[in-house]
Design a protein around this motif. Structure first.
Motif, mmCIF file in Angstrom:
data_model
loop_
_atom_site.group_PDB
_atom_site.id
_atom_site.type_symbol
_atom_site.label_atom_id
_atom_site.label_comp_id
_atom_site.label_asym_id
_atom_site.label_seq_id
_atom_site.Cartn_x
_atom_site.Cartn_y
_atom_site.Cartn_z
ATOM 1 N N UNK A 286 0.833 -1.069 -0.049
ATOM 2 C CA UNK A 286 -0.139 0.049 -0.031
ATOM 3 C C UNK A 286 0.982 1.264 0.020
ATOM 4 N N UNK A 287 0.674 2.177 -0.929
ATOM 5 C CA UNK A 287 1.227 3.438 -0.990
ATOM 6 C C UNK A 287 0.441 4.534 -0.663
ATOM 7 N N UNK A 288 0.988 5.363 0.451
ATOM 8 C CA UNK A 288 0.066 6.439 0.759
ATOM 9 C C UNK A 288 0.925 7.699 0.738
ATOM 10 N N UNK A 289 0.353 8.804 0.649
ATOM 11 C CA UNK A 289 1.088 10.244 0.507
ATOM 12 C C UNK A 289 0.412 10.993 1.671
ATOM 13 N N UNK A 290 1.430 11.345 2.596
ATOM 14 C CA UNK A 290 1.167 12.314 3.741
ATOM 15 C C UNK A 290 1.570 13.482 3.572
ATOM 16 N N UNK A 291 0.834 14.720 3.804
ATOM 17 C CA UNK A 291 1.442 16.337 3.778
ATOM 18 C C UNK A 291 0.946 16.748 5.009
ATOM 19 N N UNK A 292 1.764 17.773 5.170
ATOM 20 C CA UNK A 292 1.113 18.587 6.449
ATOM 21 C C UNK A 292 1.890 20.129 6.448
ATOM 22 N N UNK A 293 1.283 20.988 7.156
ATOM 23 C CA UNK A 293 1.876 22.285 7.123
ATOM 24 C C UNK A 293 1.479 22.761 8.652
ATOM 25 N N UNK A 294 2.408 23.468 9.300
ATOM 26 C CA UNK A 294 2.006 24.020 10.801
ATOM 27 C C UNK A 294 3.039 24.995 11.110
ATOM 28 N N UNK A 295 2.865 25.660 12.077
ATOM 29 C CA UNK A 295 3.635 26.713 12.740
ATOM 30 C C UNK A 295 3.396 26.706 14.271
ATOM 31 N N UNK A 296 4.341 27.233 14.940
ATOM 32 C CA UNK A 296 4.225 27.515 16.479
ATOM 33 C C UNK A 296 5.017 28.703 16.882
ATOM 34 N N UNK A 297 4.641 28.879 17.984
ATOM 35 C CA UNK A 297 5.613 30.070 18.783
ATOM 36 C C UNK A 297 5.661 29.963 20.200
ATOM 37 N N UNK A 298 6.492 30.526 20.868
ATOM 38 C CA UNK A 298 6.839 30.326 22.124
ATOM 39 C C UNK A 298 7.059 31.758 22.812
ATOM 40 N N UNK A 299 6.880 31.873 24.263
ATOM 41 C CA UNK A 299 6.976 33.120 24.989
ATOM 42 C C UNK A 299 8.548 33.701 24.934
ATOM 43 N N UNK A 300 8.635 34.320 23.923
ATOM 44 C CA UNK A 300 10.353 34.848 23.789
ATOM 45 C C UNK A 300 10.183 36.250 23.479
ATOM 46 N N UNK A 301 10.993 37.018 24.442
ATOM 47 C CA UNK A 301 11.117 38.323 24.340
ATOM 48 C C UNK A 301 11.987 38.866 23.288
ATOM 49 N N UNK A 302 12.530 38.120 22.442
ATOM 50 C CA UNK A 302 13.511 38.335 21.025
ATOM 51 C C UNK A 302 12.457 38.589 20.147
#
Length: 443
Positions: A286-302
């Motif tokens: 079985x052949x499958x294609x997986x895709x994804x997009x994402x982003x993140x953030x943290x409490x950074x004063x810079x």
């Protein structure tokens, strides 16, 4: 405001709400009291619980069909995570709360599964067709049951008519015998025998009326009607009993090619074959294609959150290959079970064809025999009716032995009963036989 005024303000409001509720109440469907055969058959198709349940099964099959067709498309899911962390600072003299989060979209698409998805769609398409054939088959069975019940009521009605005639005749004969007895022209024994015969005729009339009530209940049960006190059926002006009986070979050929039970059995073979194909697909990759997009953030004063969303934005795409190597005999067992299901479907198909062929042959024999019995019963009635007429004339003038008269009367009654029974048997047998060749049942 006084209670008196409040009361008179509430009365119009209550009346308004009562009228509003009445206007929105569902209208109760009024059912007729007199039913013809066509109305009975149509009502059963629309309201029979067994048919309605099978229609729901068809809707379930259609939902499974939609699901199978949607399986060839990629899915899409979103994810979000938000965290808050609390920290004590300076030996507990102060504290801090840090926030962080990640967000993304993911999708998976099956590119190759050895034809499993395509075969699953075909299988679900056939399942919808099979569900429809189940409905048609059940409607056919109910049609024959209702027709038989309807004709039984017609037979009862005709039996009531001739039993009433017999009661009326017995009353007239008893009155004639009473006059002869009063004149000294006949024995008391003859008068008593006529009284006994009248009581017997009245009993038979009551029995035929009770039979009609019971057969009406049977028909109402088949129709699954609510309580109708004055339920009755239409009696046709004439009952056709001289239908041409089609050739058995033509009826069998048509039935085997068009009856829903045969088509359904053939569909089950195709469904089982597709199930076998799906089971064999388990051996292949079985052949499958997986895709994804994402982003993140943290409490950074810079960097503020918007800058982090931009810097941390990522995309990914994976092609996954799954090769079954050891499945603990799951695939082997699935294929074996699918082979068994295929053989069972083939056997069921052959059994369905054999059963239908024998049923049509039996219907053909019944149609022929019933017509021959009707011809013989009609001939028998003709001669016994004439003999009974002569016996009545002799009874009126006192020139017949009462024993001989009752013997001839009983022969006439038996011939009359046999003729009525034979007539409706012939009609029912002909209708059932014609039904196998696709002729709609009507009277």
């Amino acid at each position: 405001m006084s209670h008196f005024k409040i009361k008179y303000l509430l009365i119009p409001l209550l009346g308004f709400f009562w009228l509003e509720g009445f206007s929105q109440a569902p209208a109760t469907k009024t059912l007729p009291e007199i039913w013809d055969l066509a109305a009975c058959l149509q009502y059963a198709k629309d309201n029979n619980i067994q048919v309605q349940s099978l229609k729901l099964d068809k809707q379930s099959a259609e939902q499974n069909q939609i699901l199978a067709k949607a399986a060839v498309f990629p899915d899409l899911s979103g994810s979000a995570s938000q965290s808050f962390n609390h920290y004590n600072l300076n030996s507990g003299n102060s504290s801090s709360i840090n926030a962080s989060g990640s967000y993304g979209l993911n999708s998976t698409w099956t590119l190759y599964q050895a034809g499993y998805l395509k075969m699953d769609i075909q299988q679900k398409d056939l399942a919808v067709q099979s569900a429809n054939y189940n409905i048609l088959q059940t409607e056919n069975d109910i049609t024959l049951q209702i027709t038989q019940a309807y004709l039984s009521i017609l037979l009862d009605k005709e039996s009531i008519i001739y039993n009433r005639d017999l009661v009326a005749t017995s009353i007239a004969q008893l009155e004639q015998a009473q006059r002869l007895y009063d004149a000294g022209a006949t024995a008391r024994k003859n008068l008593v025998q006529l009284e006994a015969q009248l009581a017997s005729d009245q009993y038979n009339l009551t029995a035929s009326e009770n039979a009609e009530r019971q057969d009406k209940i049977t028909l109402k049960q088949l129709l699954q009607l609510p309580e109708l006190e004055n339920f009755d059926i239409v009696k046709p002006d004439t009952i056709v009993t001289d239908q041409i009986i089609p050739e058995l070979s033509a009826v069998q050929e048509y039935a085997l090619a068009n009856r829903p039970e045969v088509k359904n059995a053939a569909l089950q073979i195709q469904i089982a074959d597709l199930g076998l194909g799906k089971a064999k697909a388990g051996y292949l990759p079985t052949i499958t294609l997986s895709t994804g997009i994402g982003t993140s953030y943290a409490n950074d004063p810079t960097y503020n959150a918007l800058q982090q969303f931009d810097n941390n934005f990522h995309q990914q795409a994976n092609i996954n290959l799954s090769i079954p190597i050891f499945t603990k005999k799951r695939n082997q067992t699935n294929v074996a079970l699918a082979n068994i299901a295929t053989e069972k479907a083939q056997l069921a198909y052959e059994d369905t064809k054999t059963t239908l062929s024998l049923a049509t042959e039996n219907a053909f024999i019944n149609a022929q025999n019933s017509r021959n019995q009707l011809a013989a019963a009609s001939e028998q009635l003709k001669y016994n009716e004439e003999a009974y007429r002569i016996a009545n004339e002799e009874l009126e003038i006192g020139e017949v032995d009462i024993v001989d008269f009752y013997q001839q009367r009983n022969l006439y009654v038996q011939a009359l009963q046999s003729n009525i029974q034979a007539k409706y048997n012939a009609v029912l047998a002909a209708k059932i036989y014609e039904f196998y060749i696709g002729v709609p049942i009507n009277l």
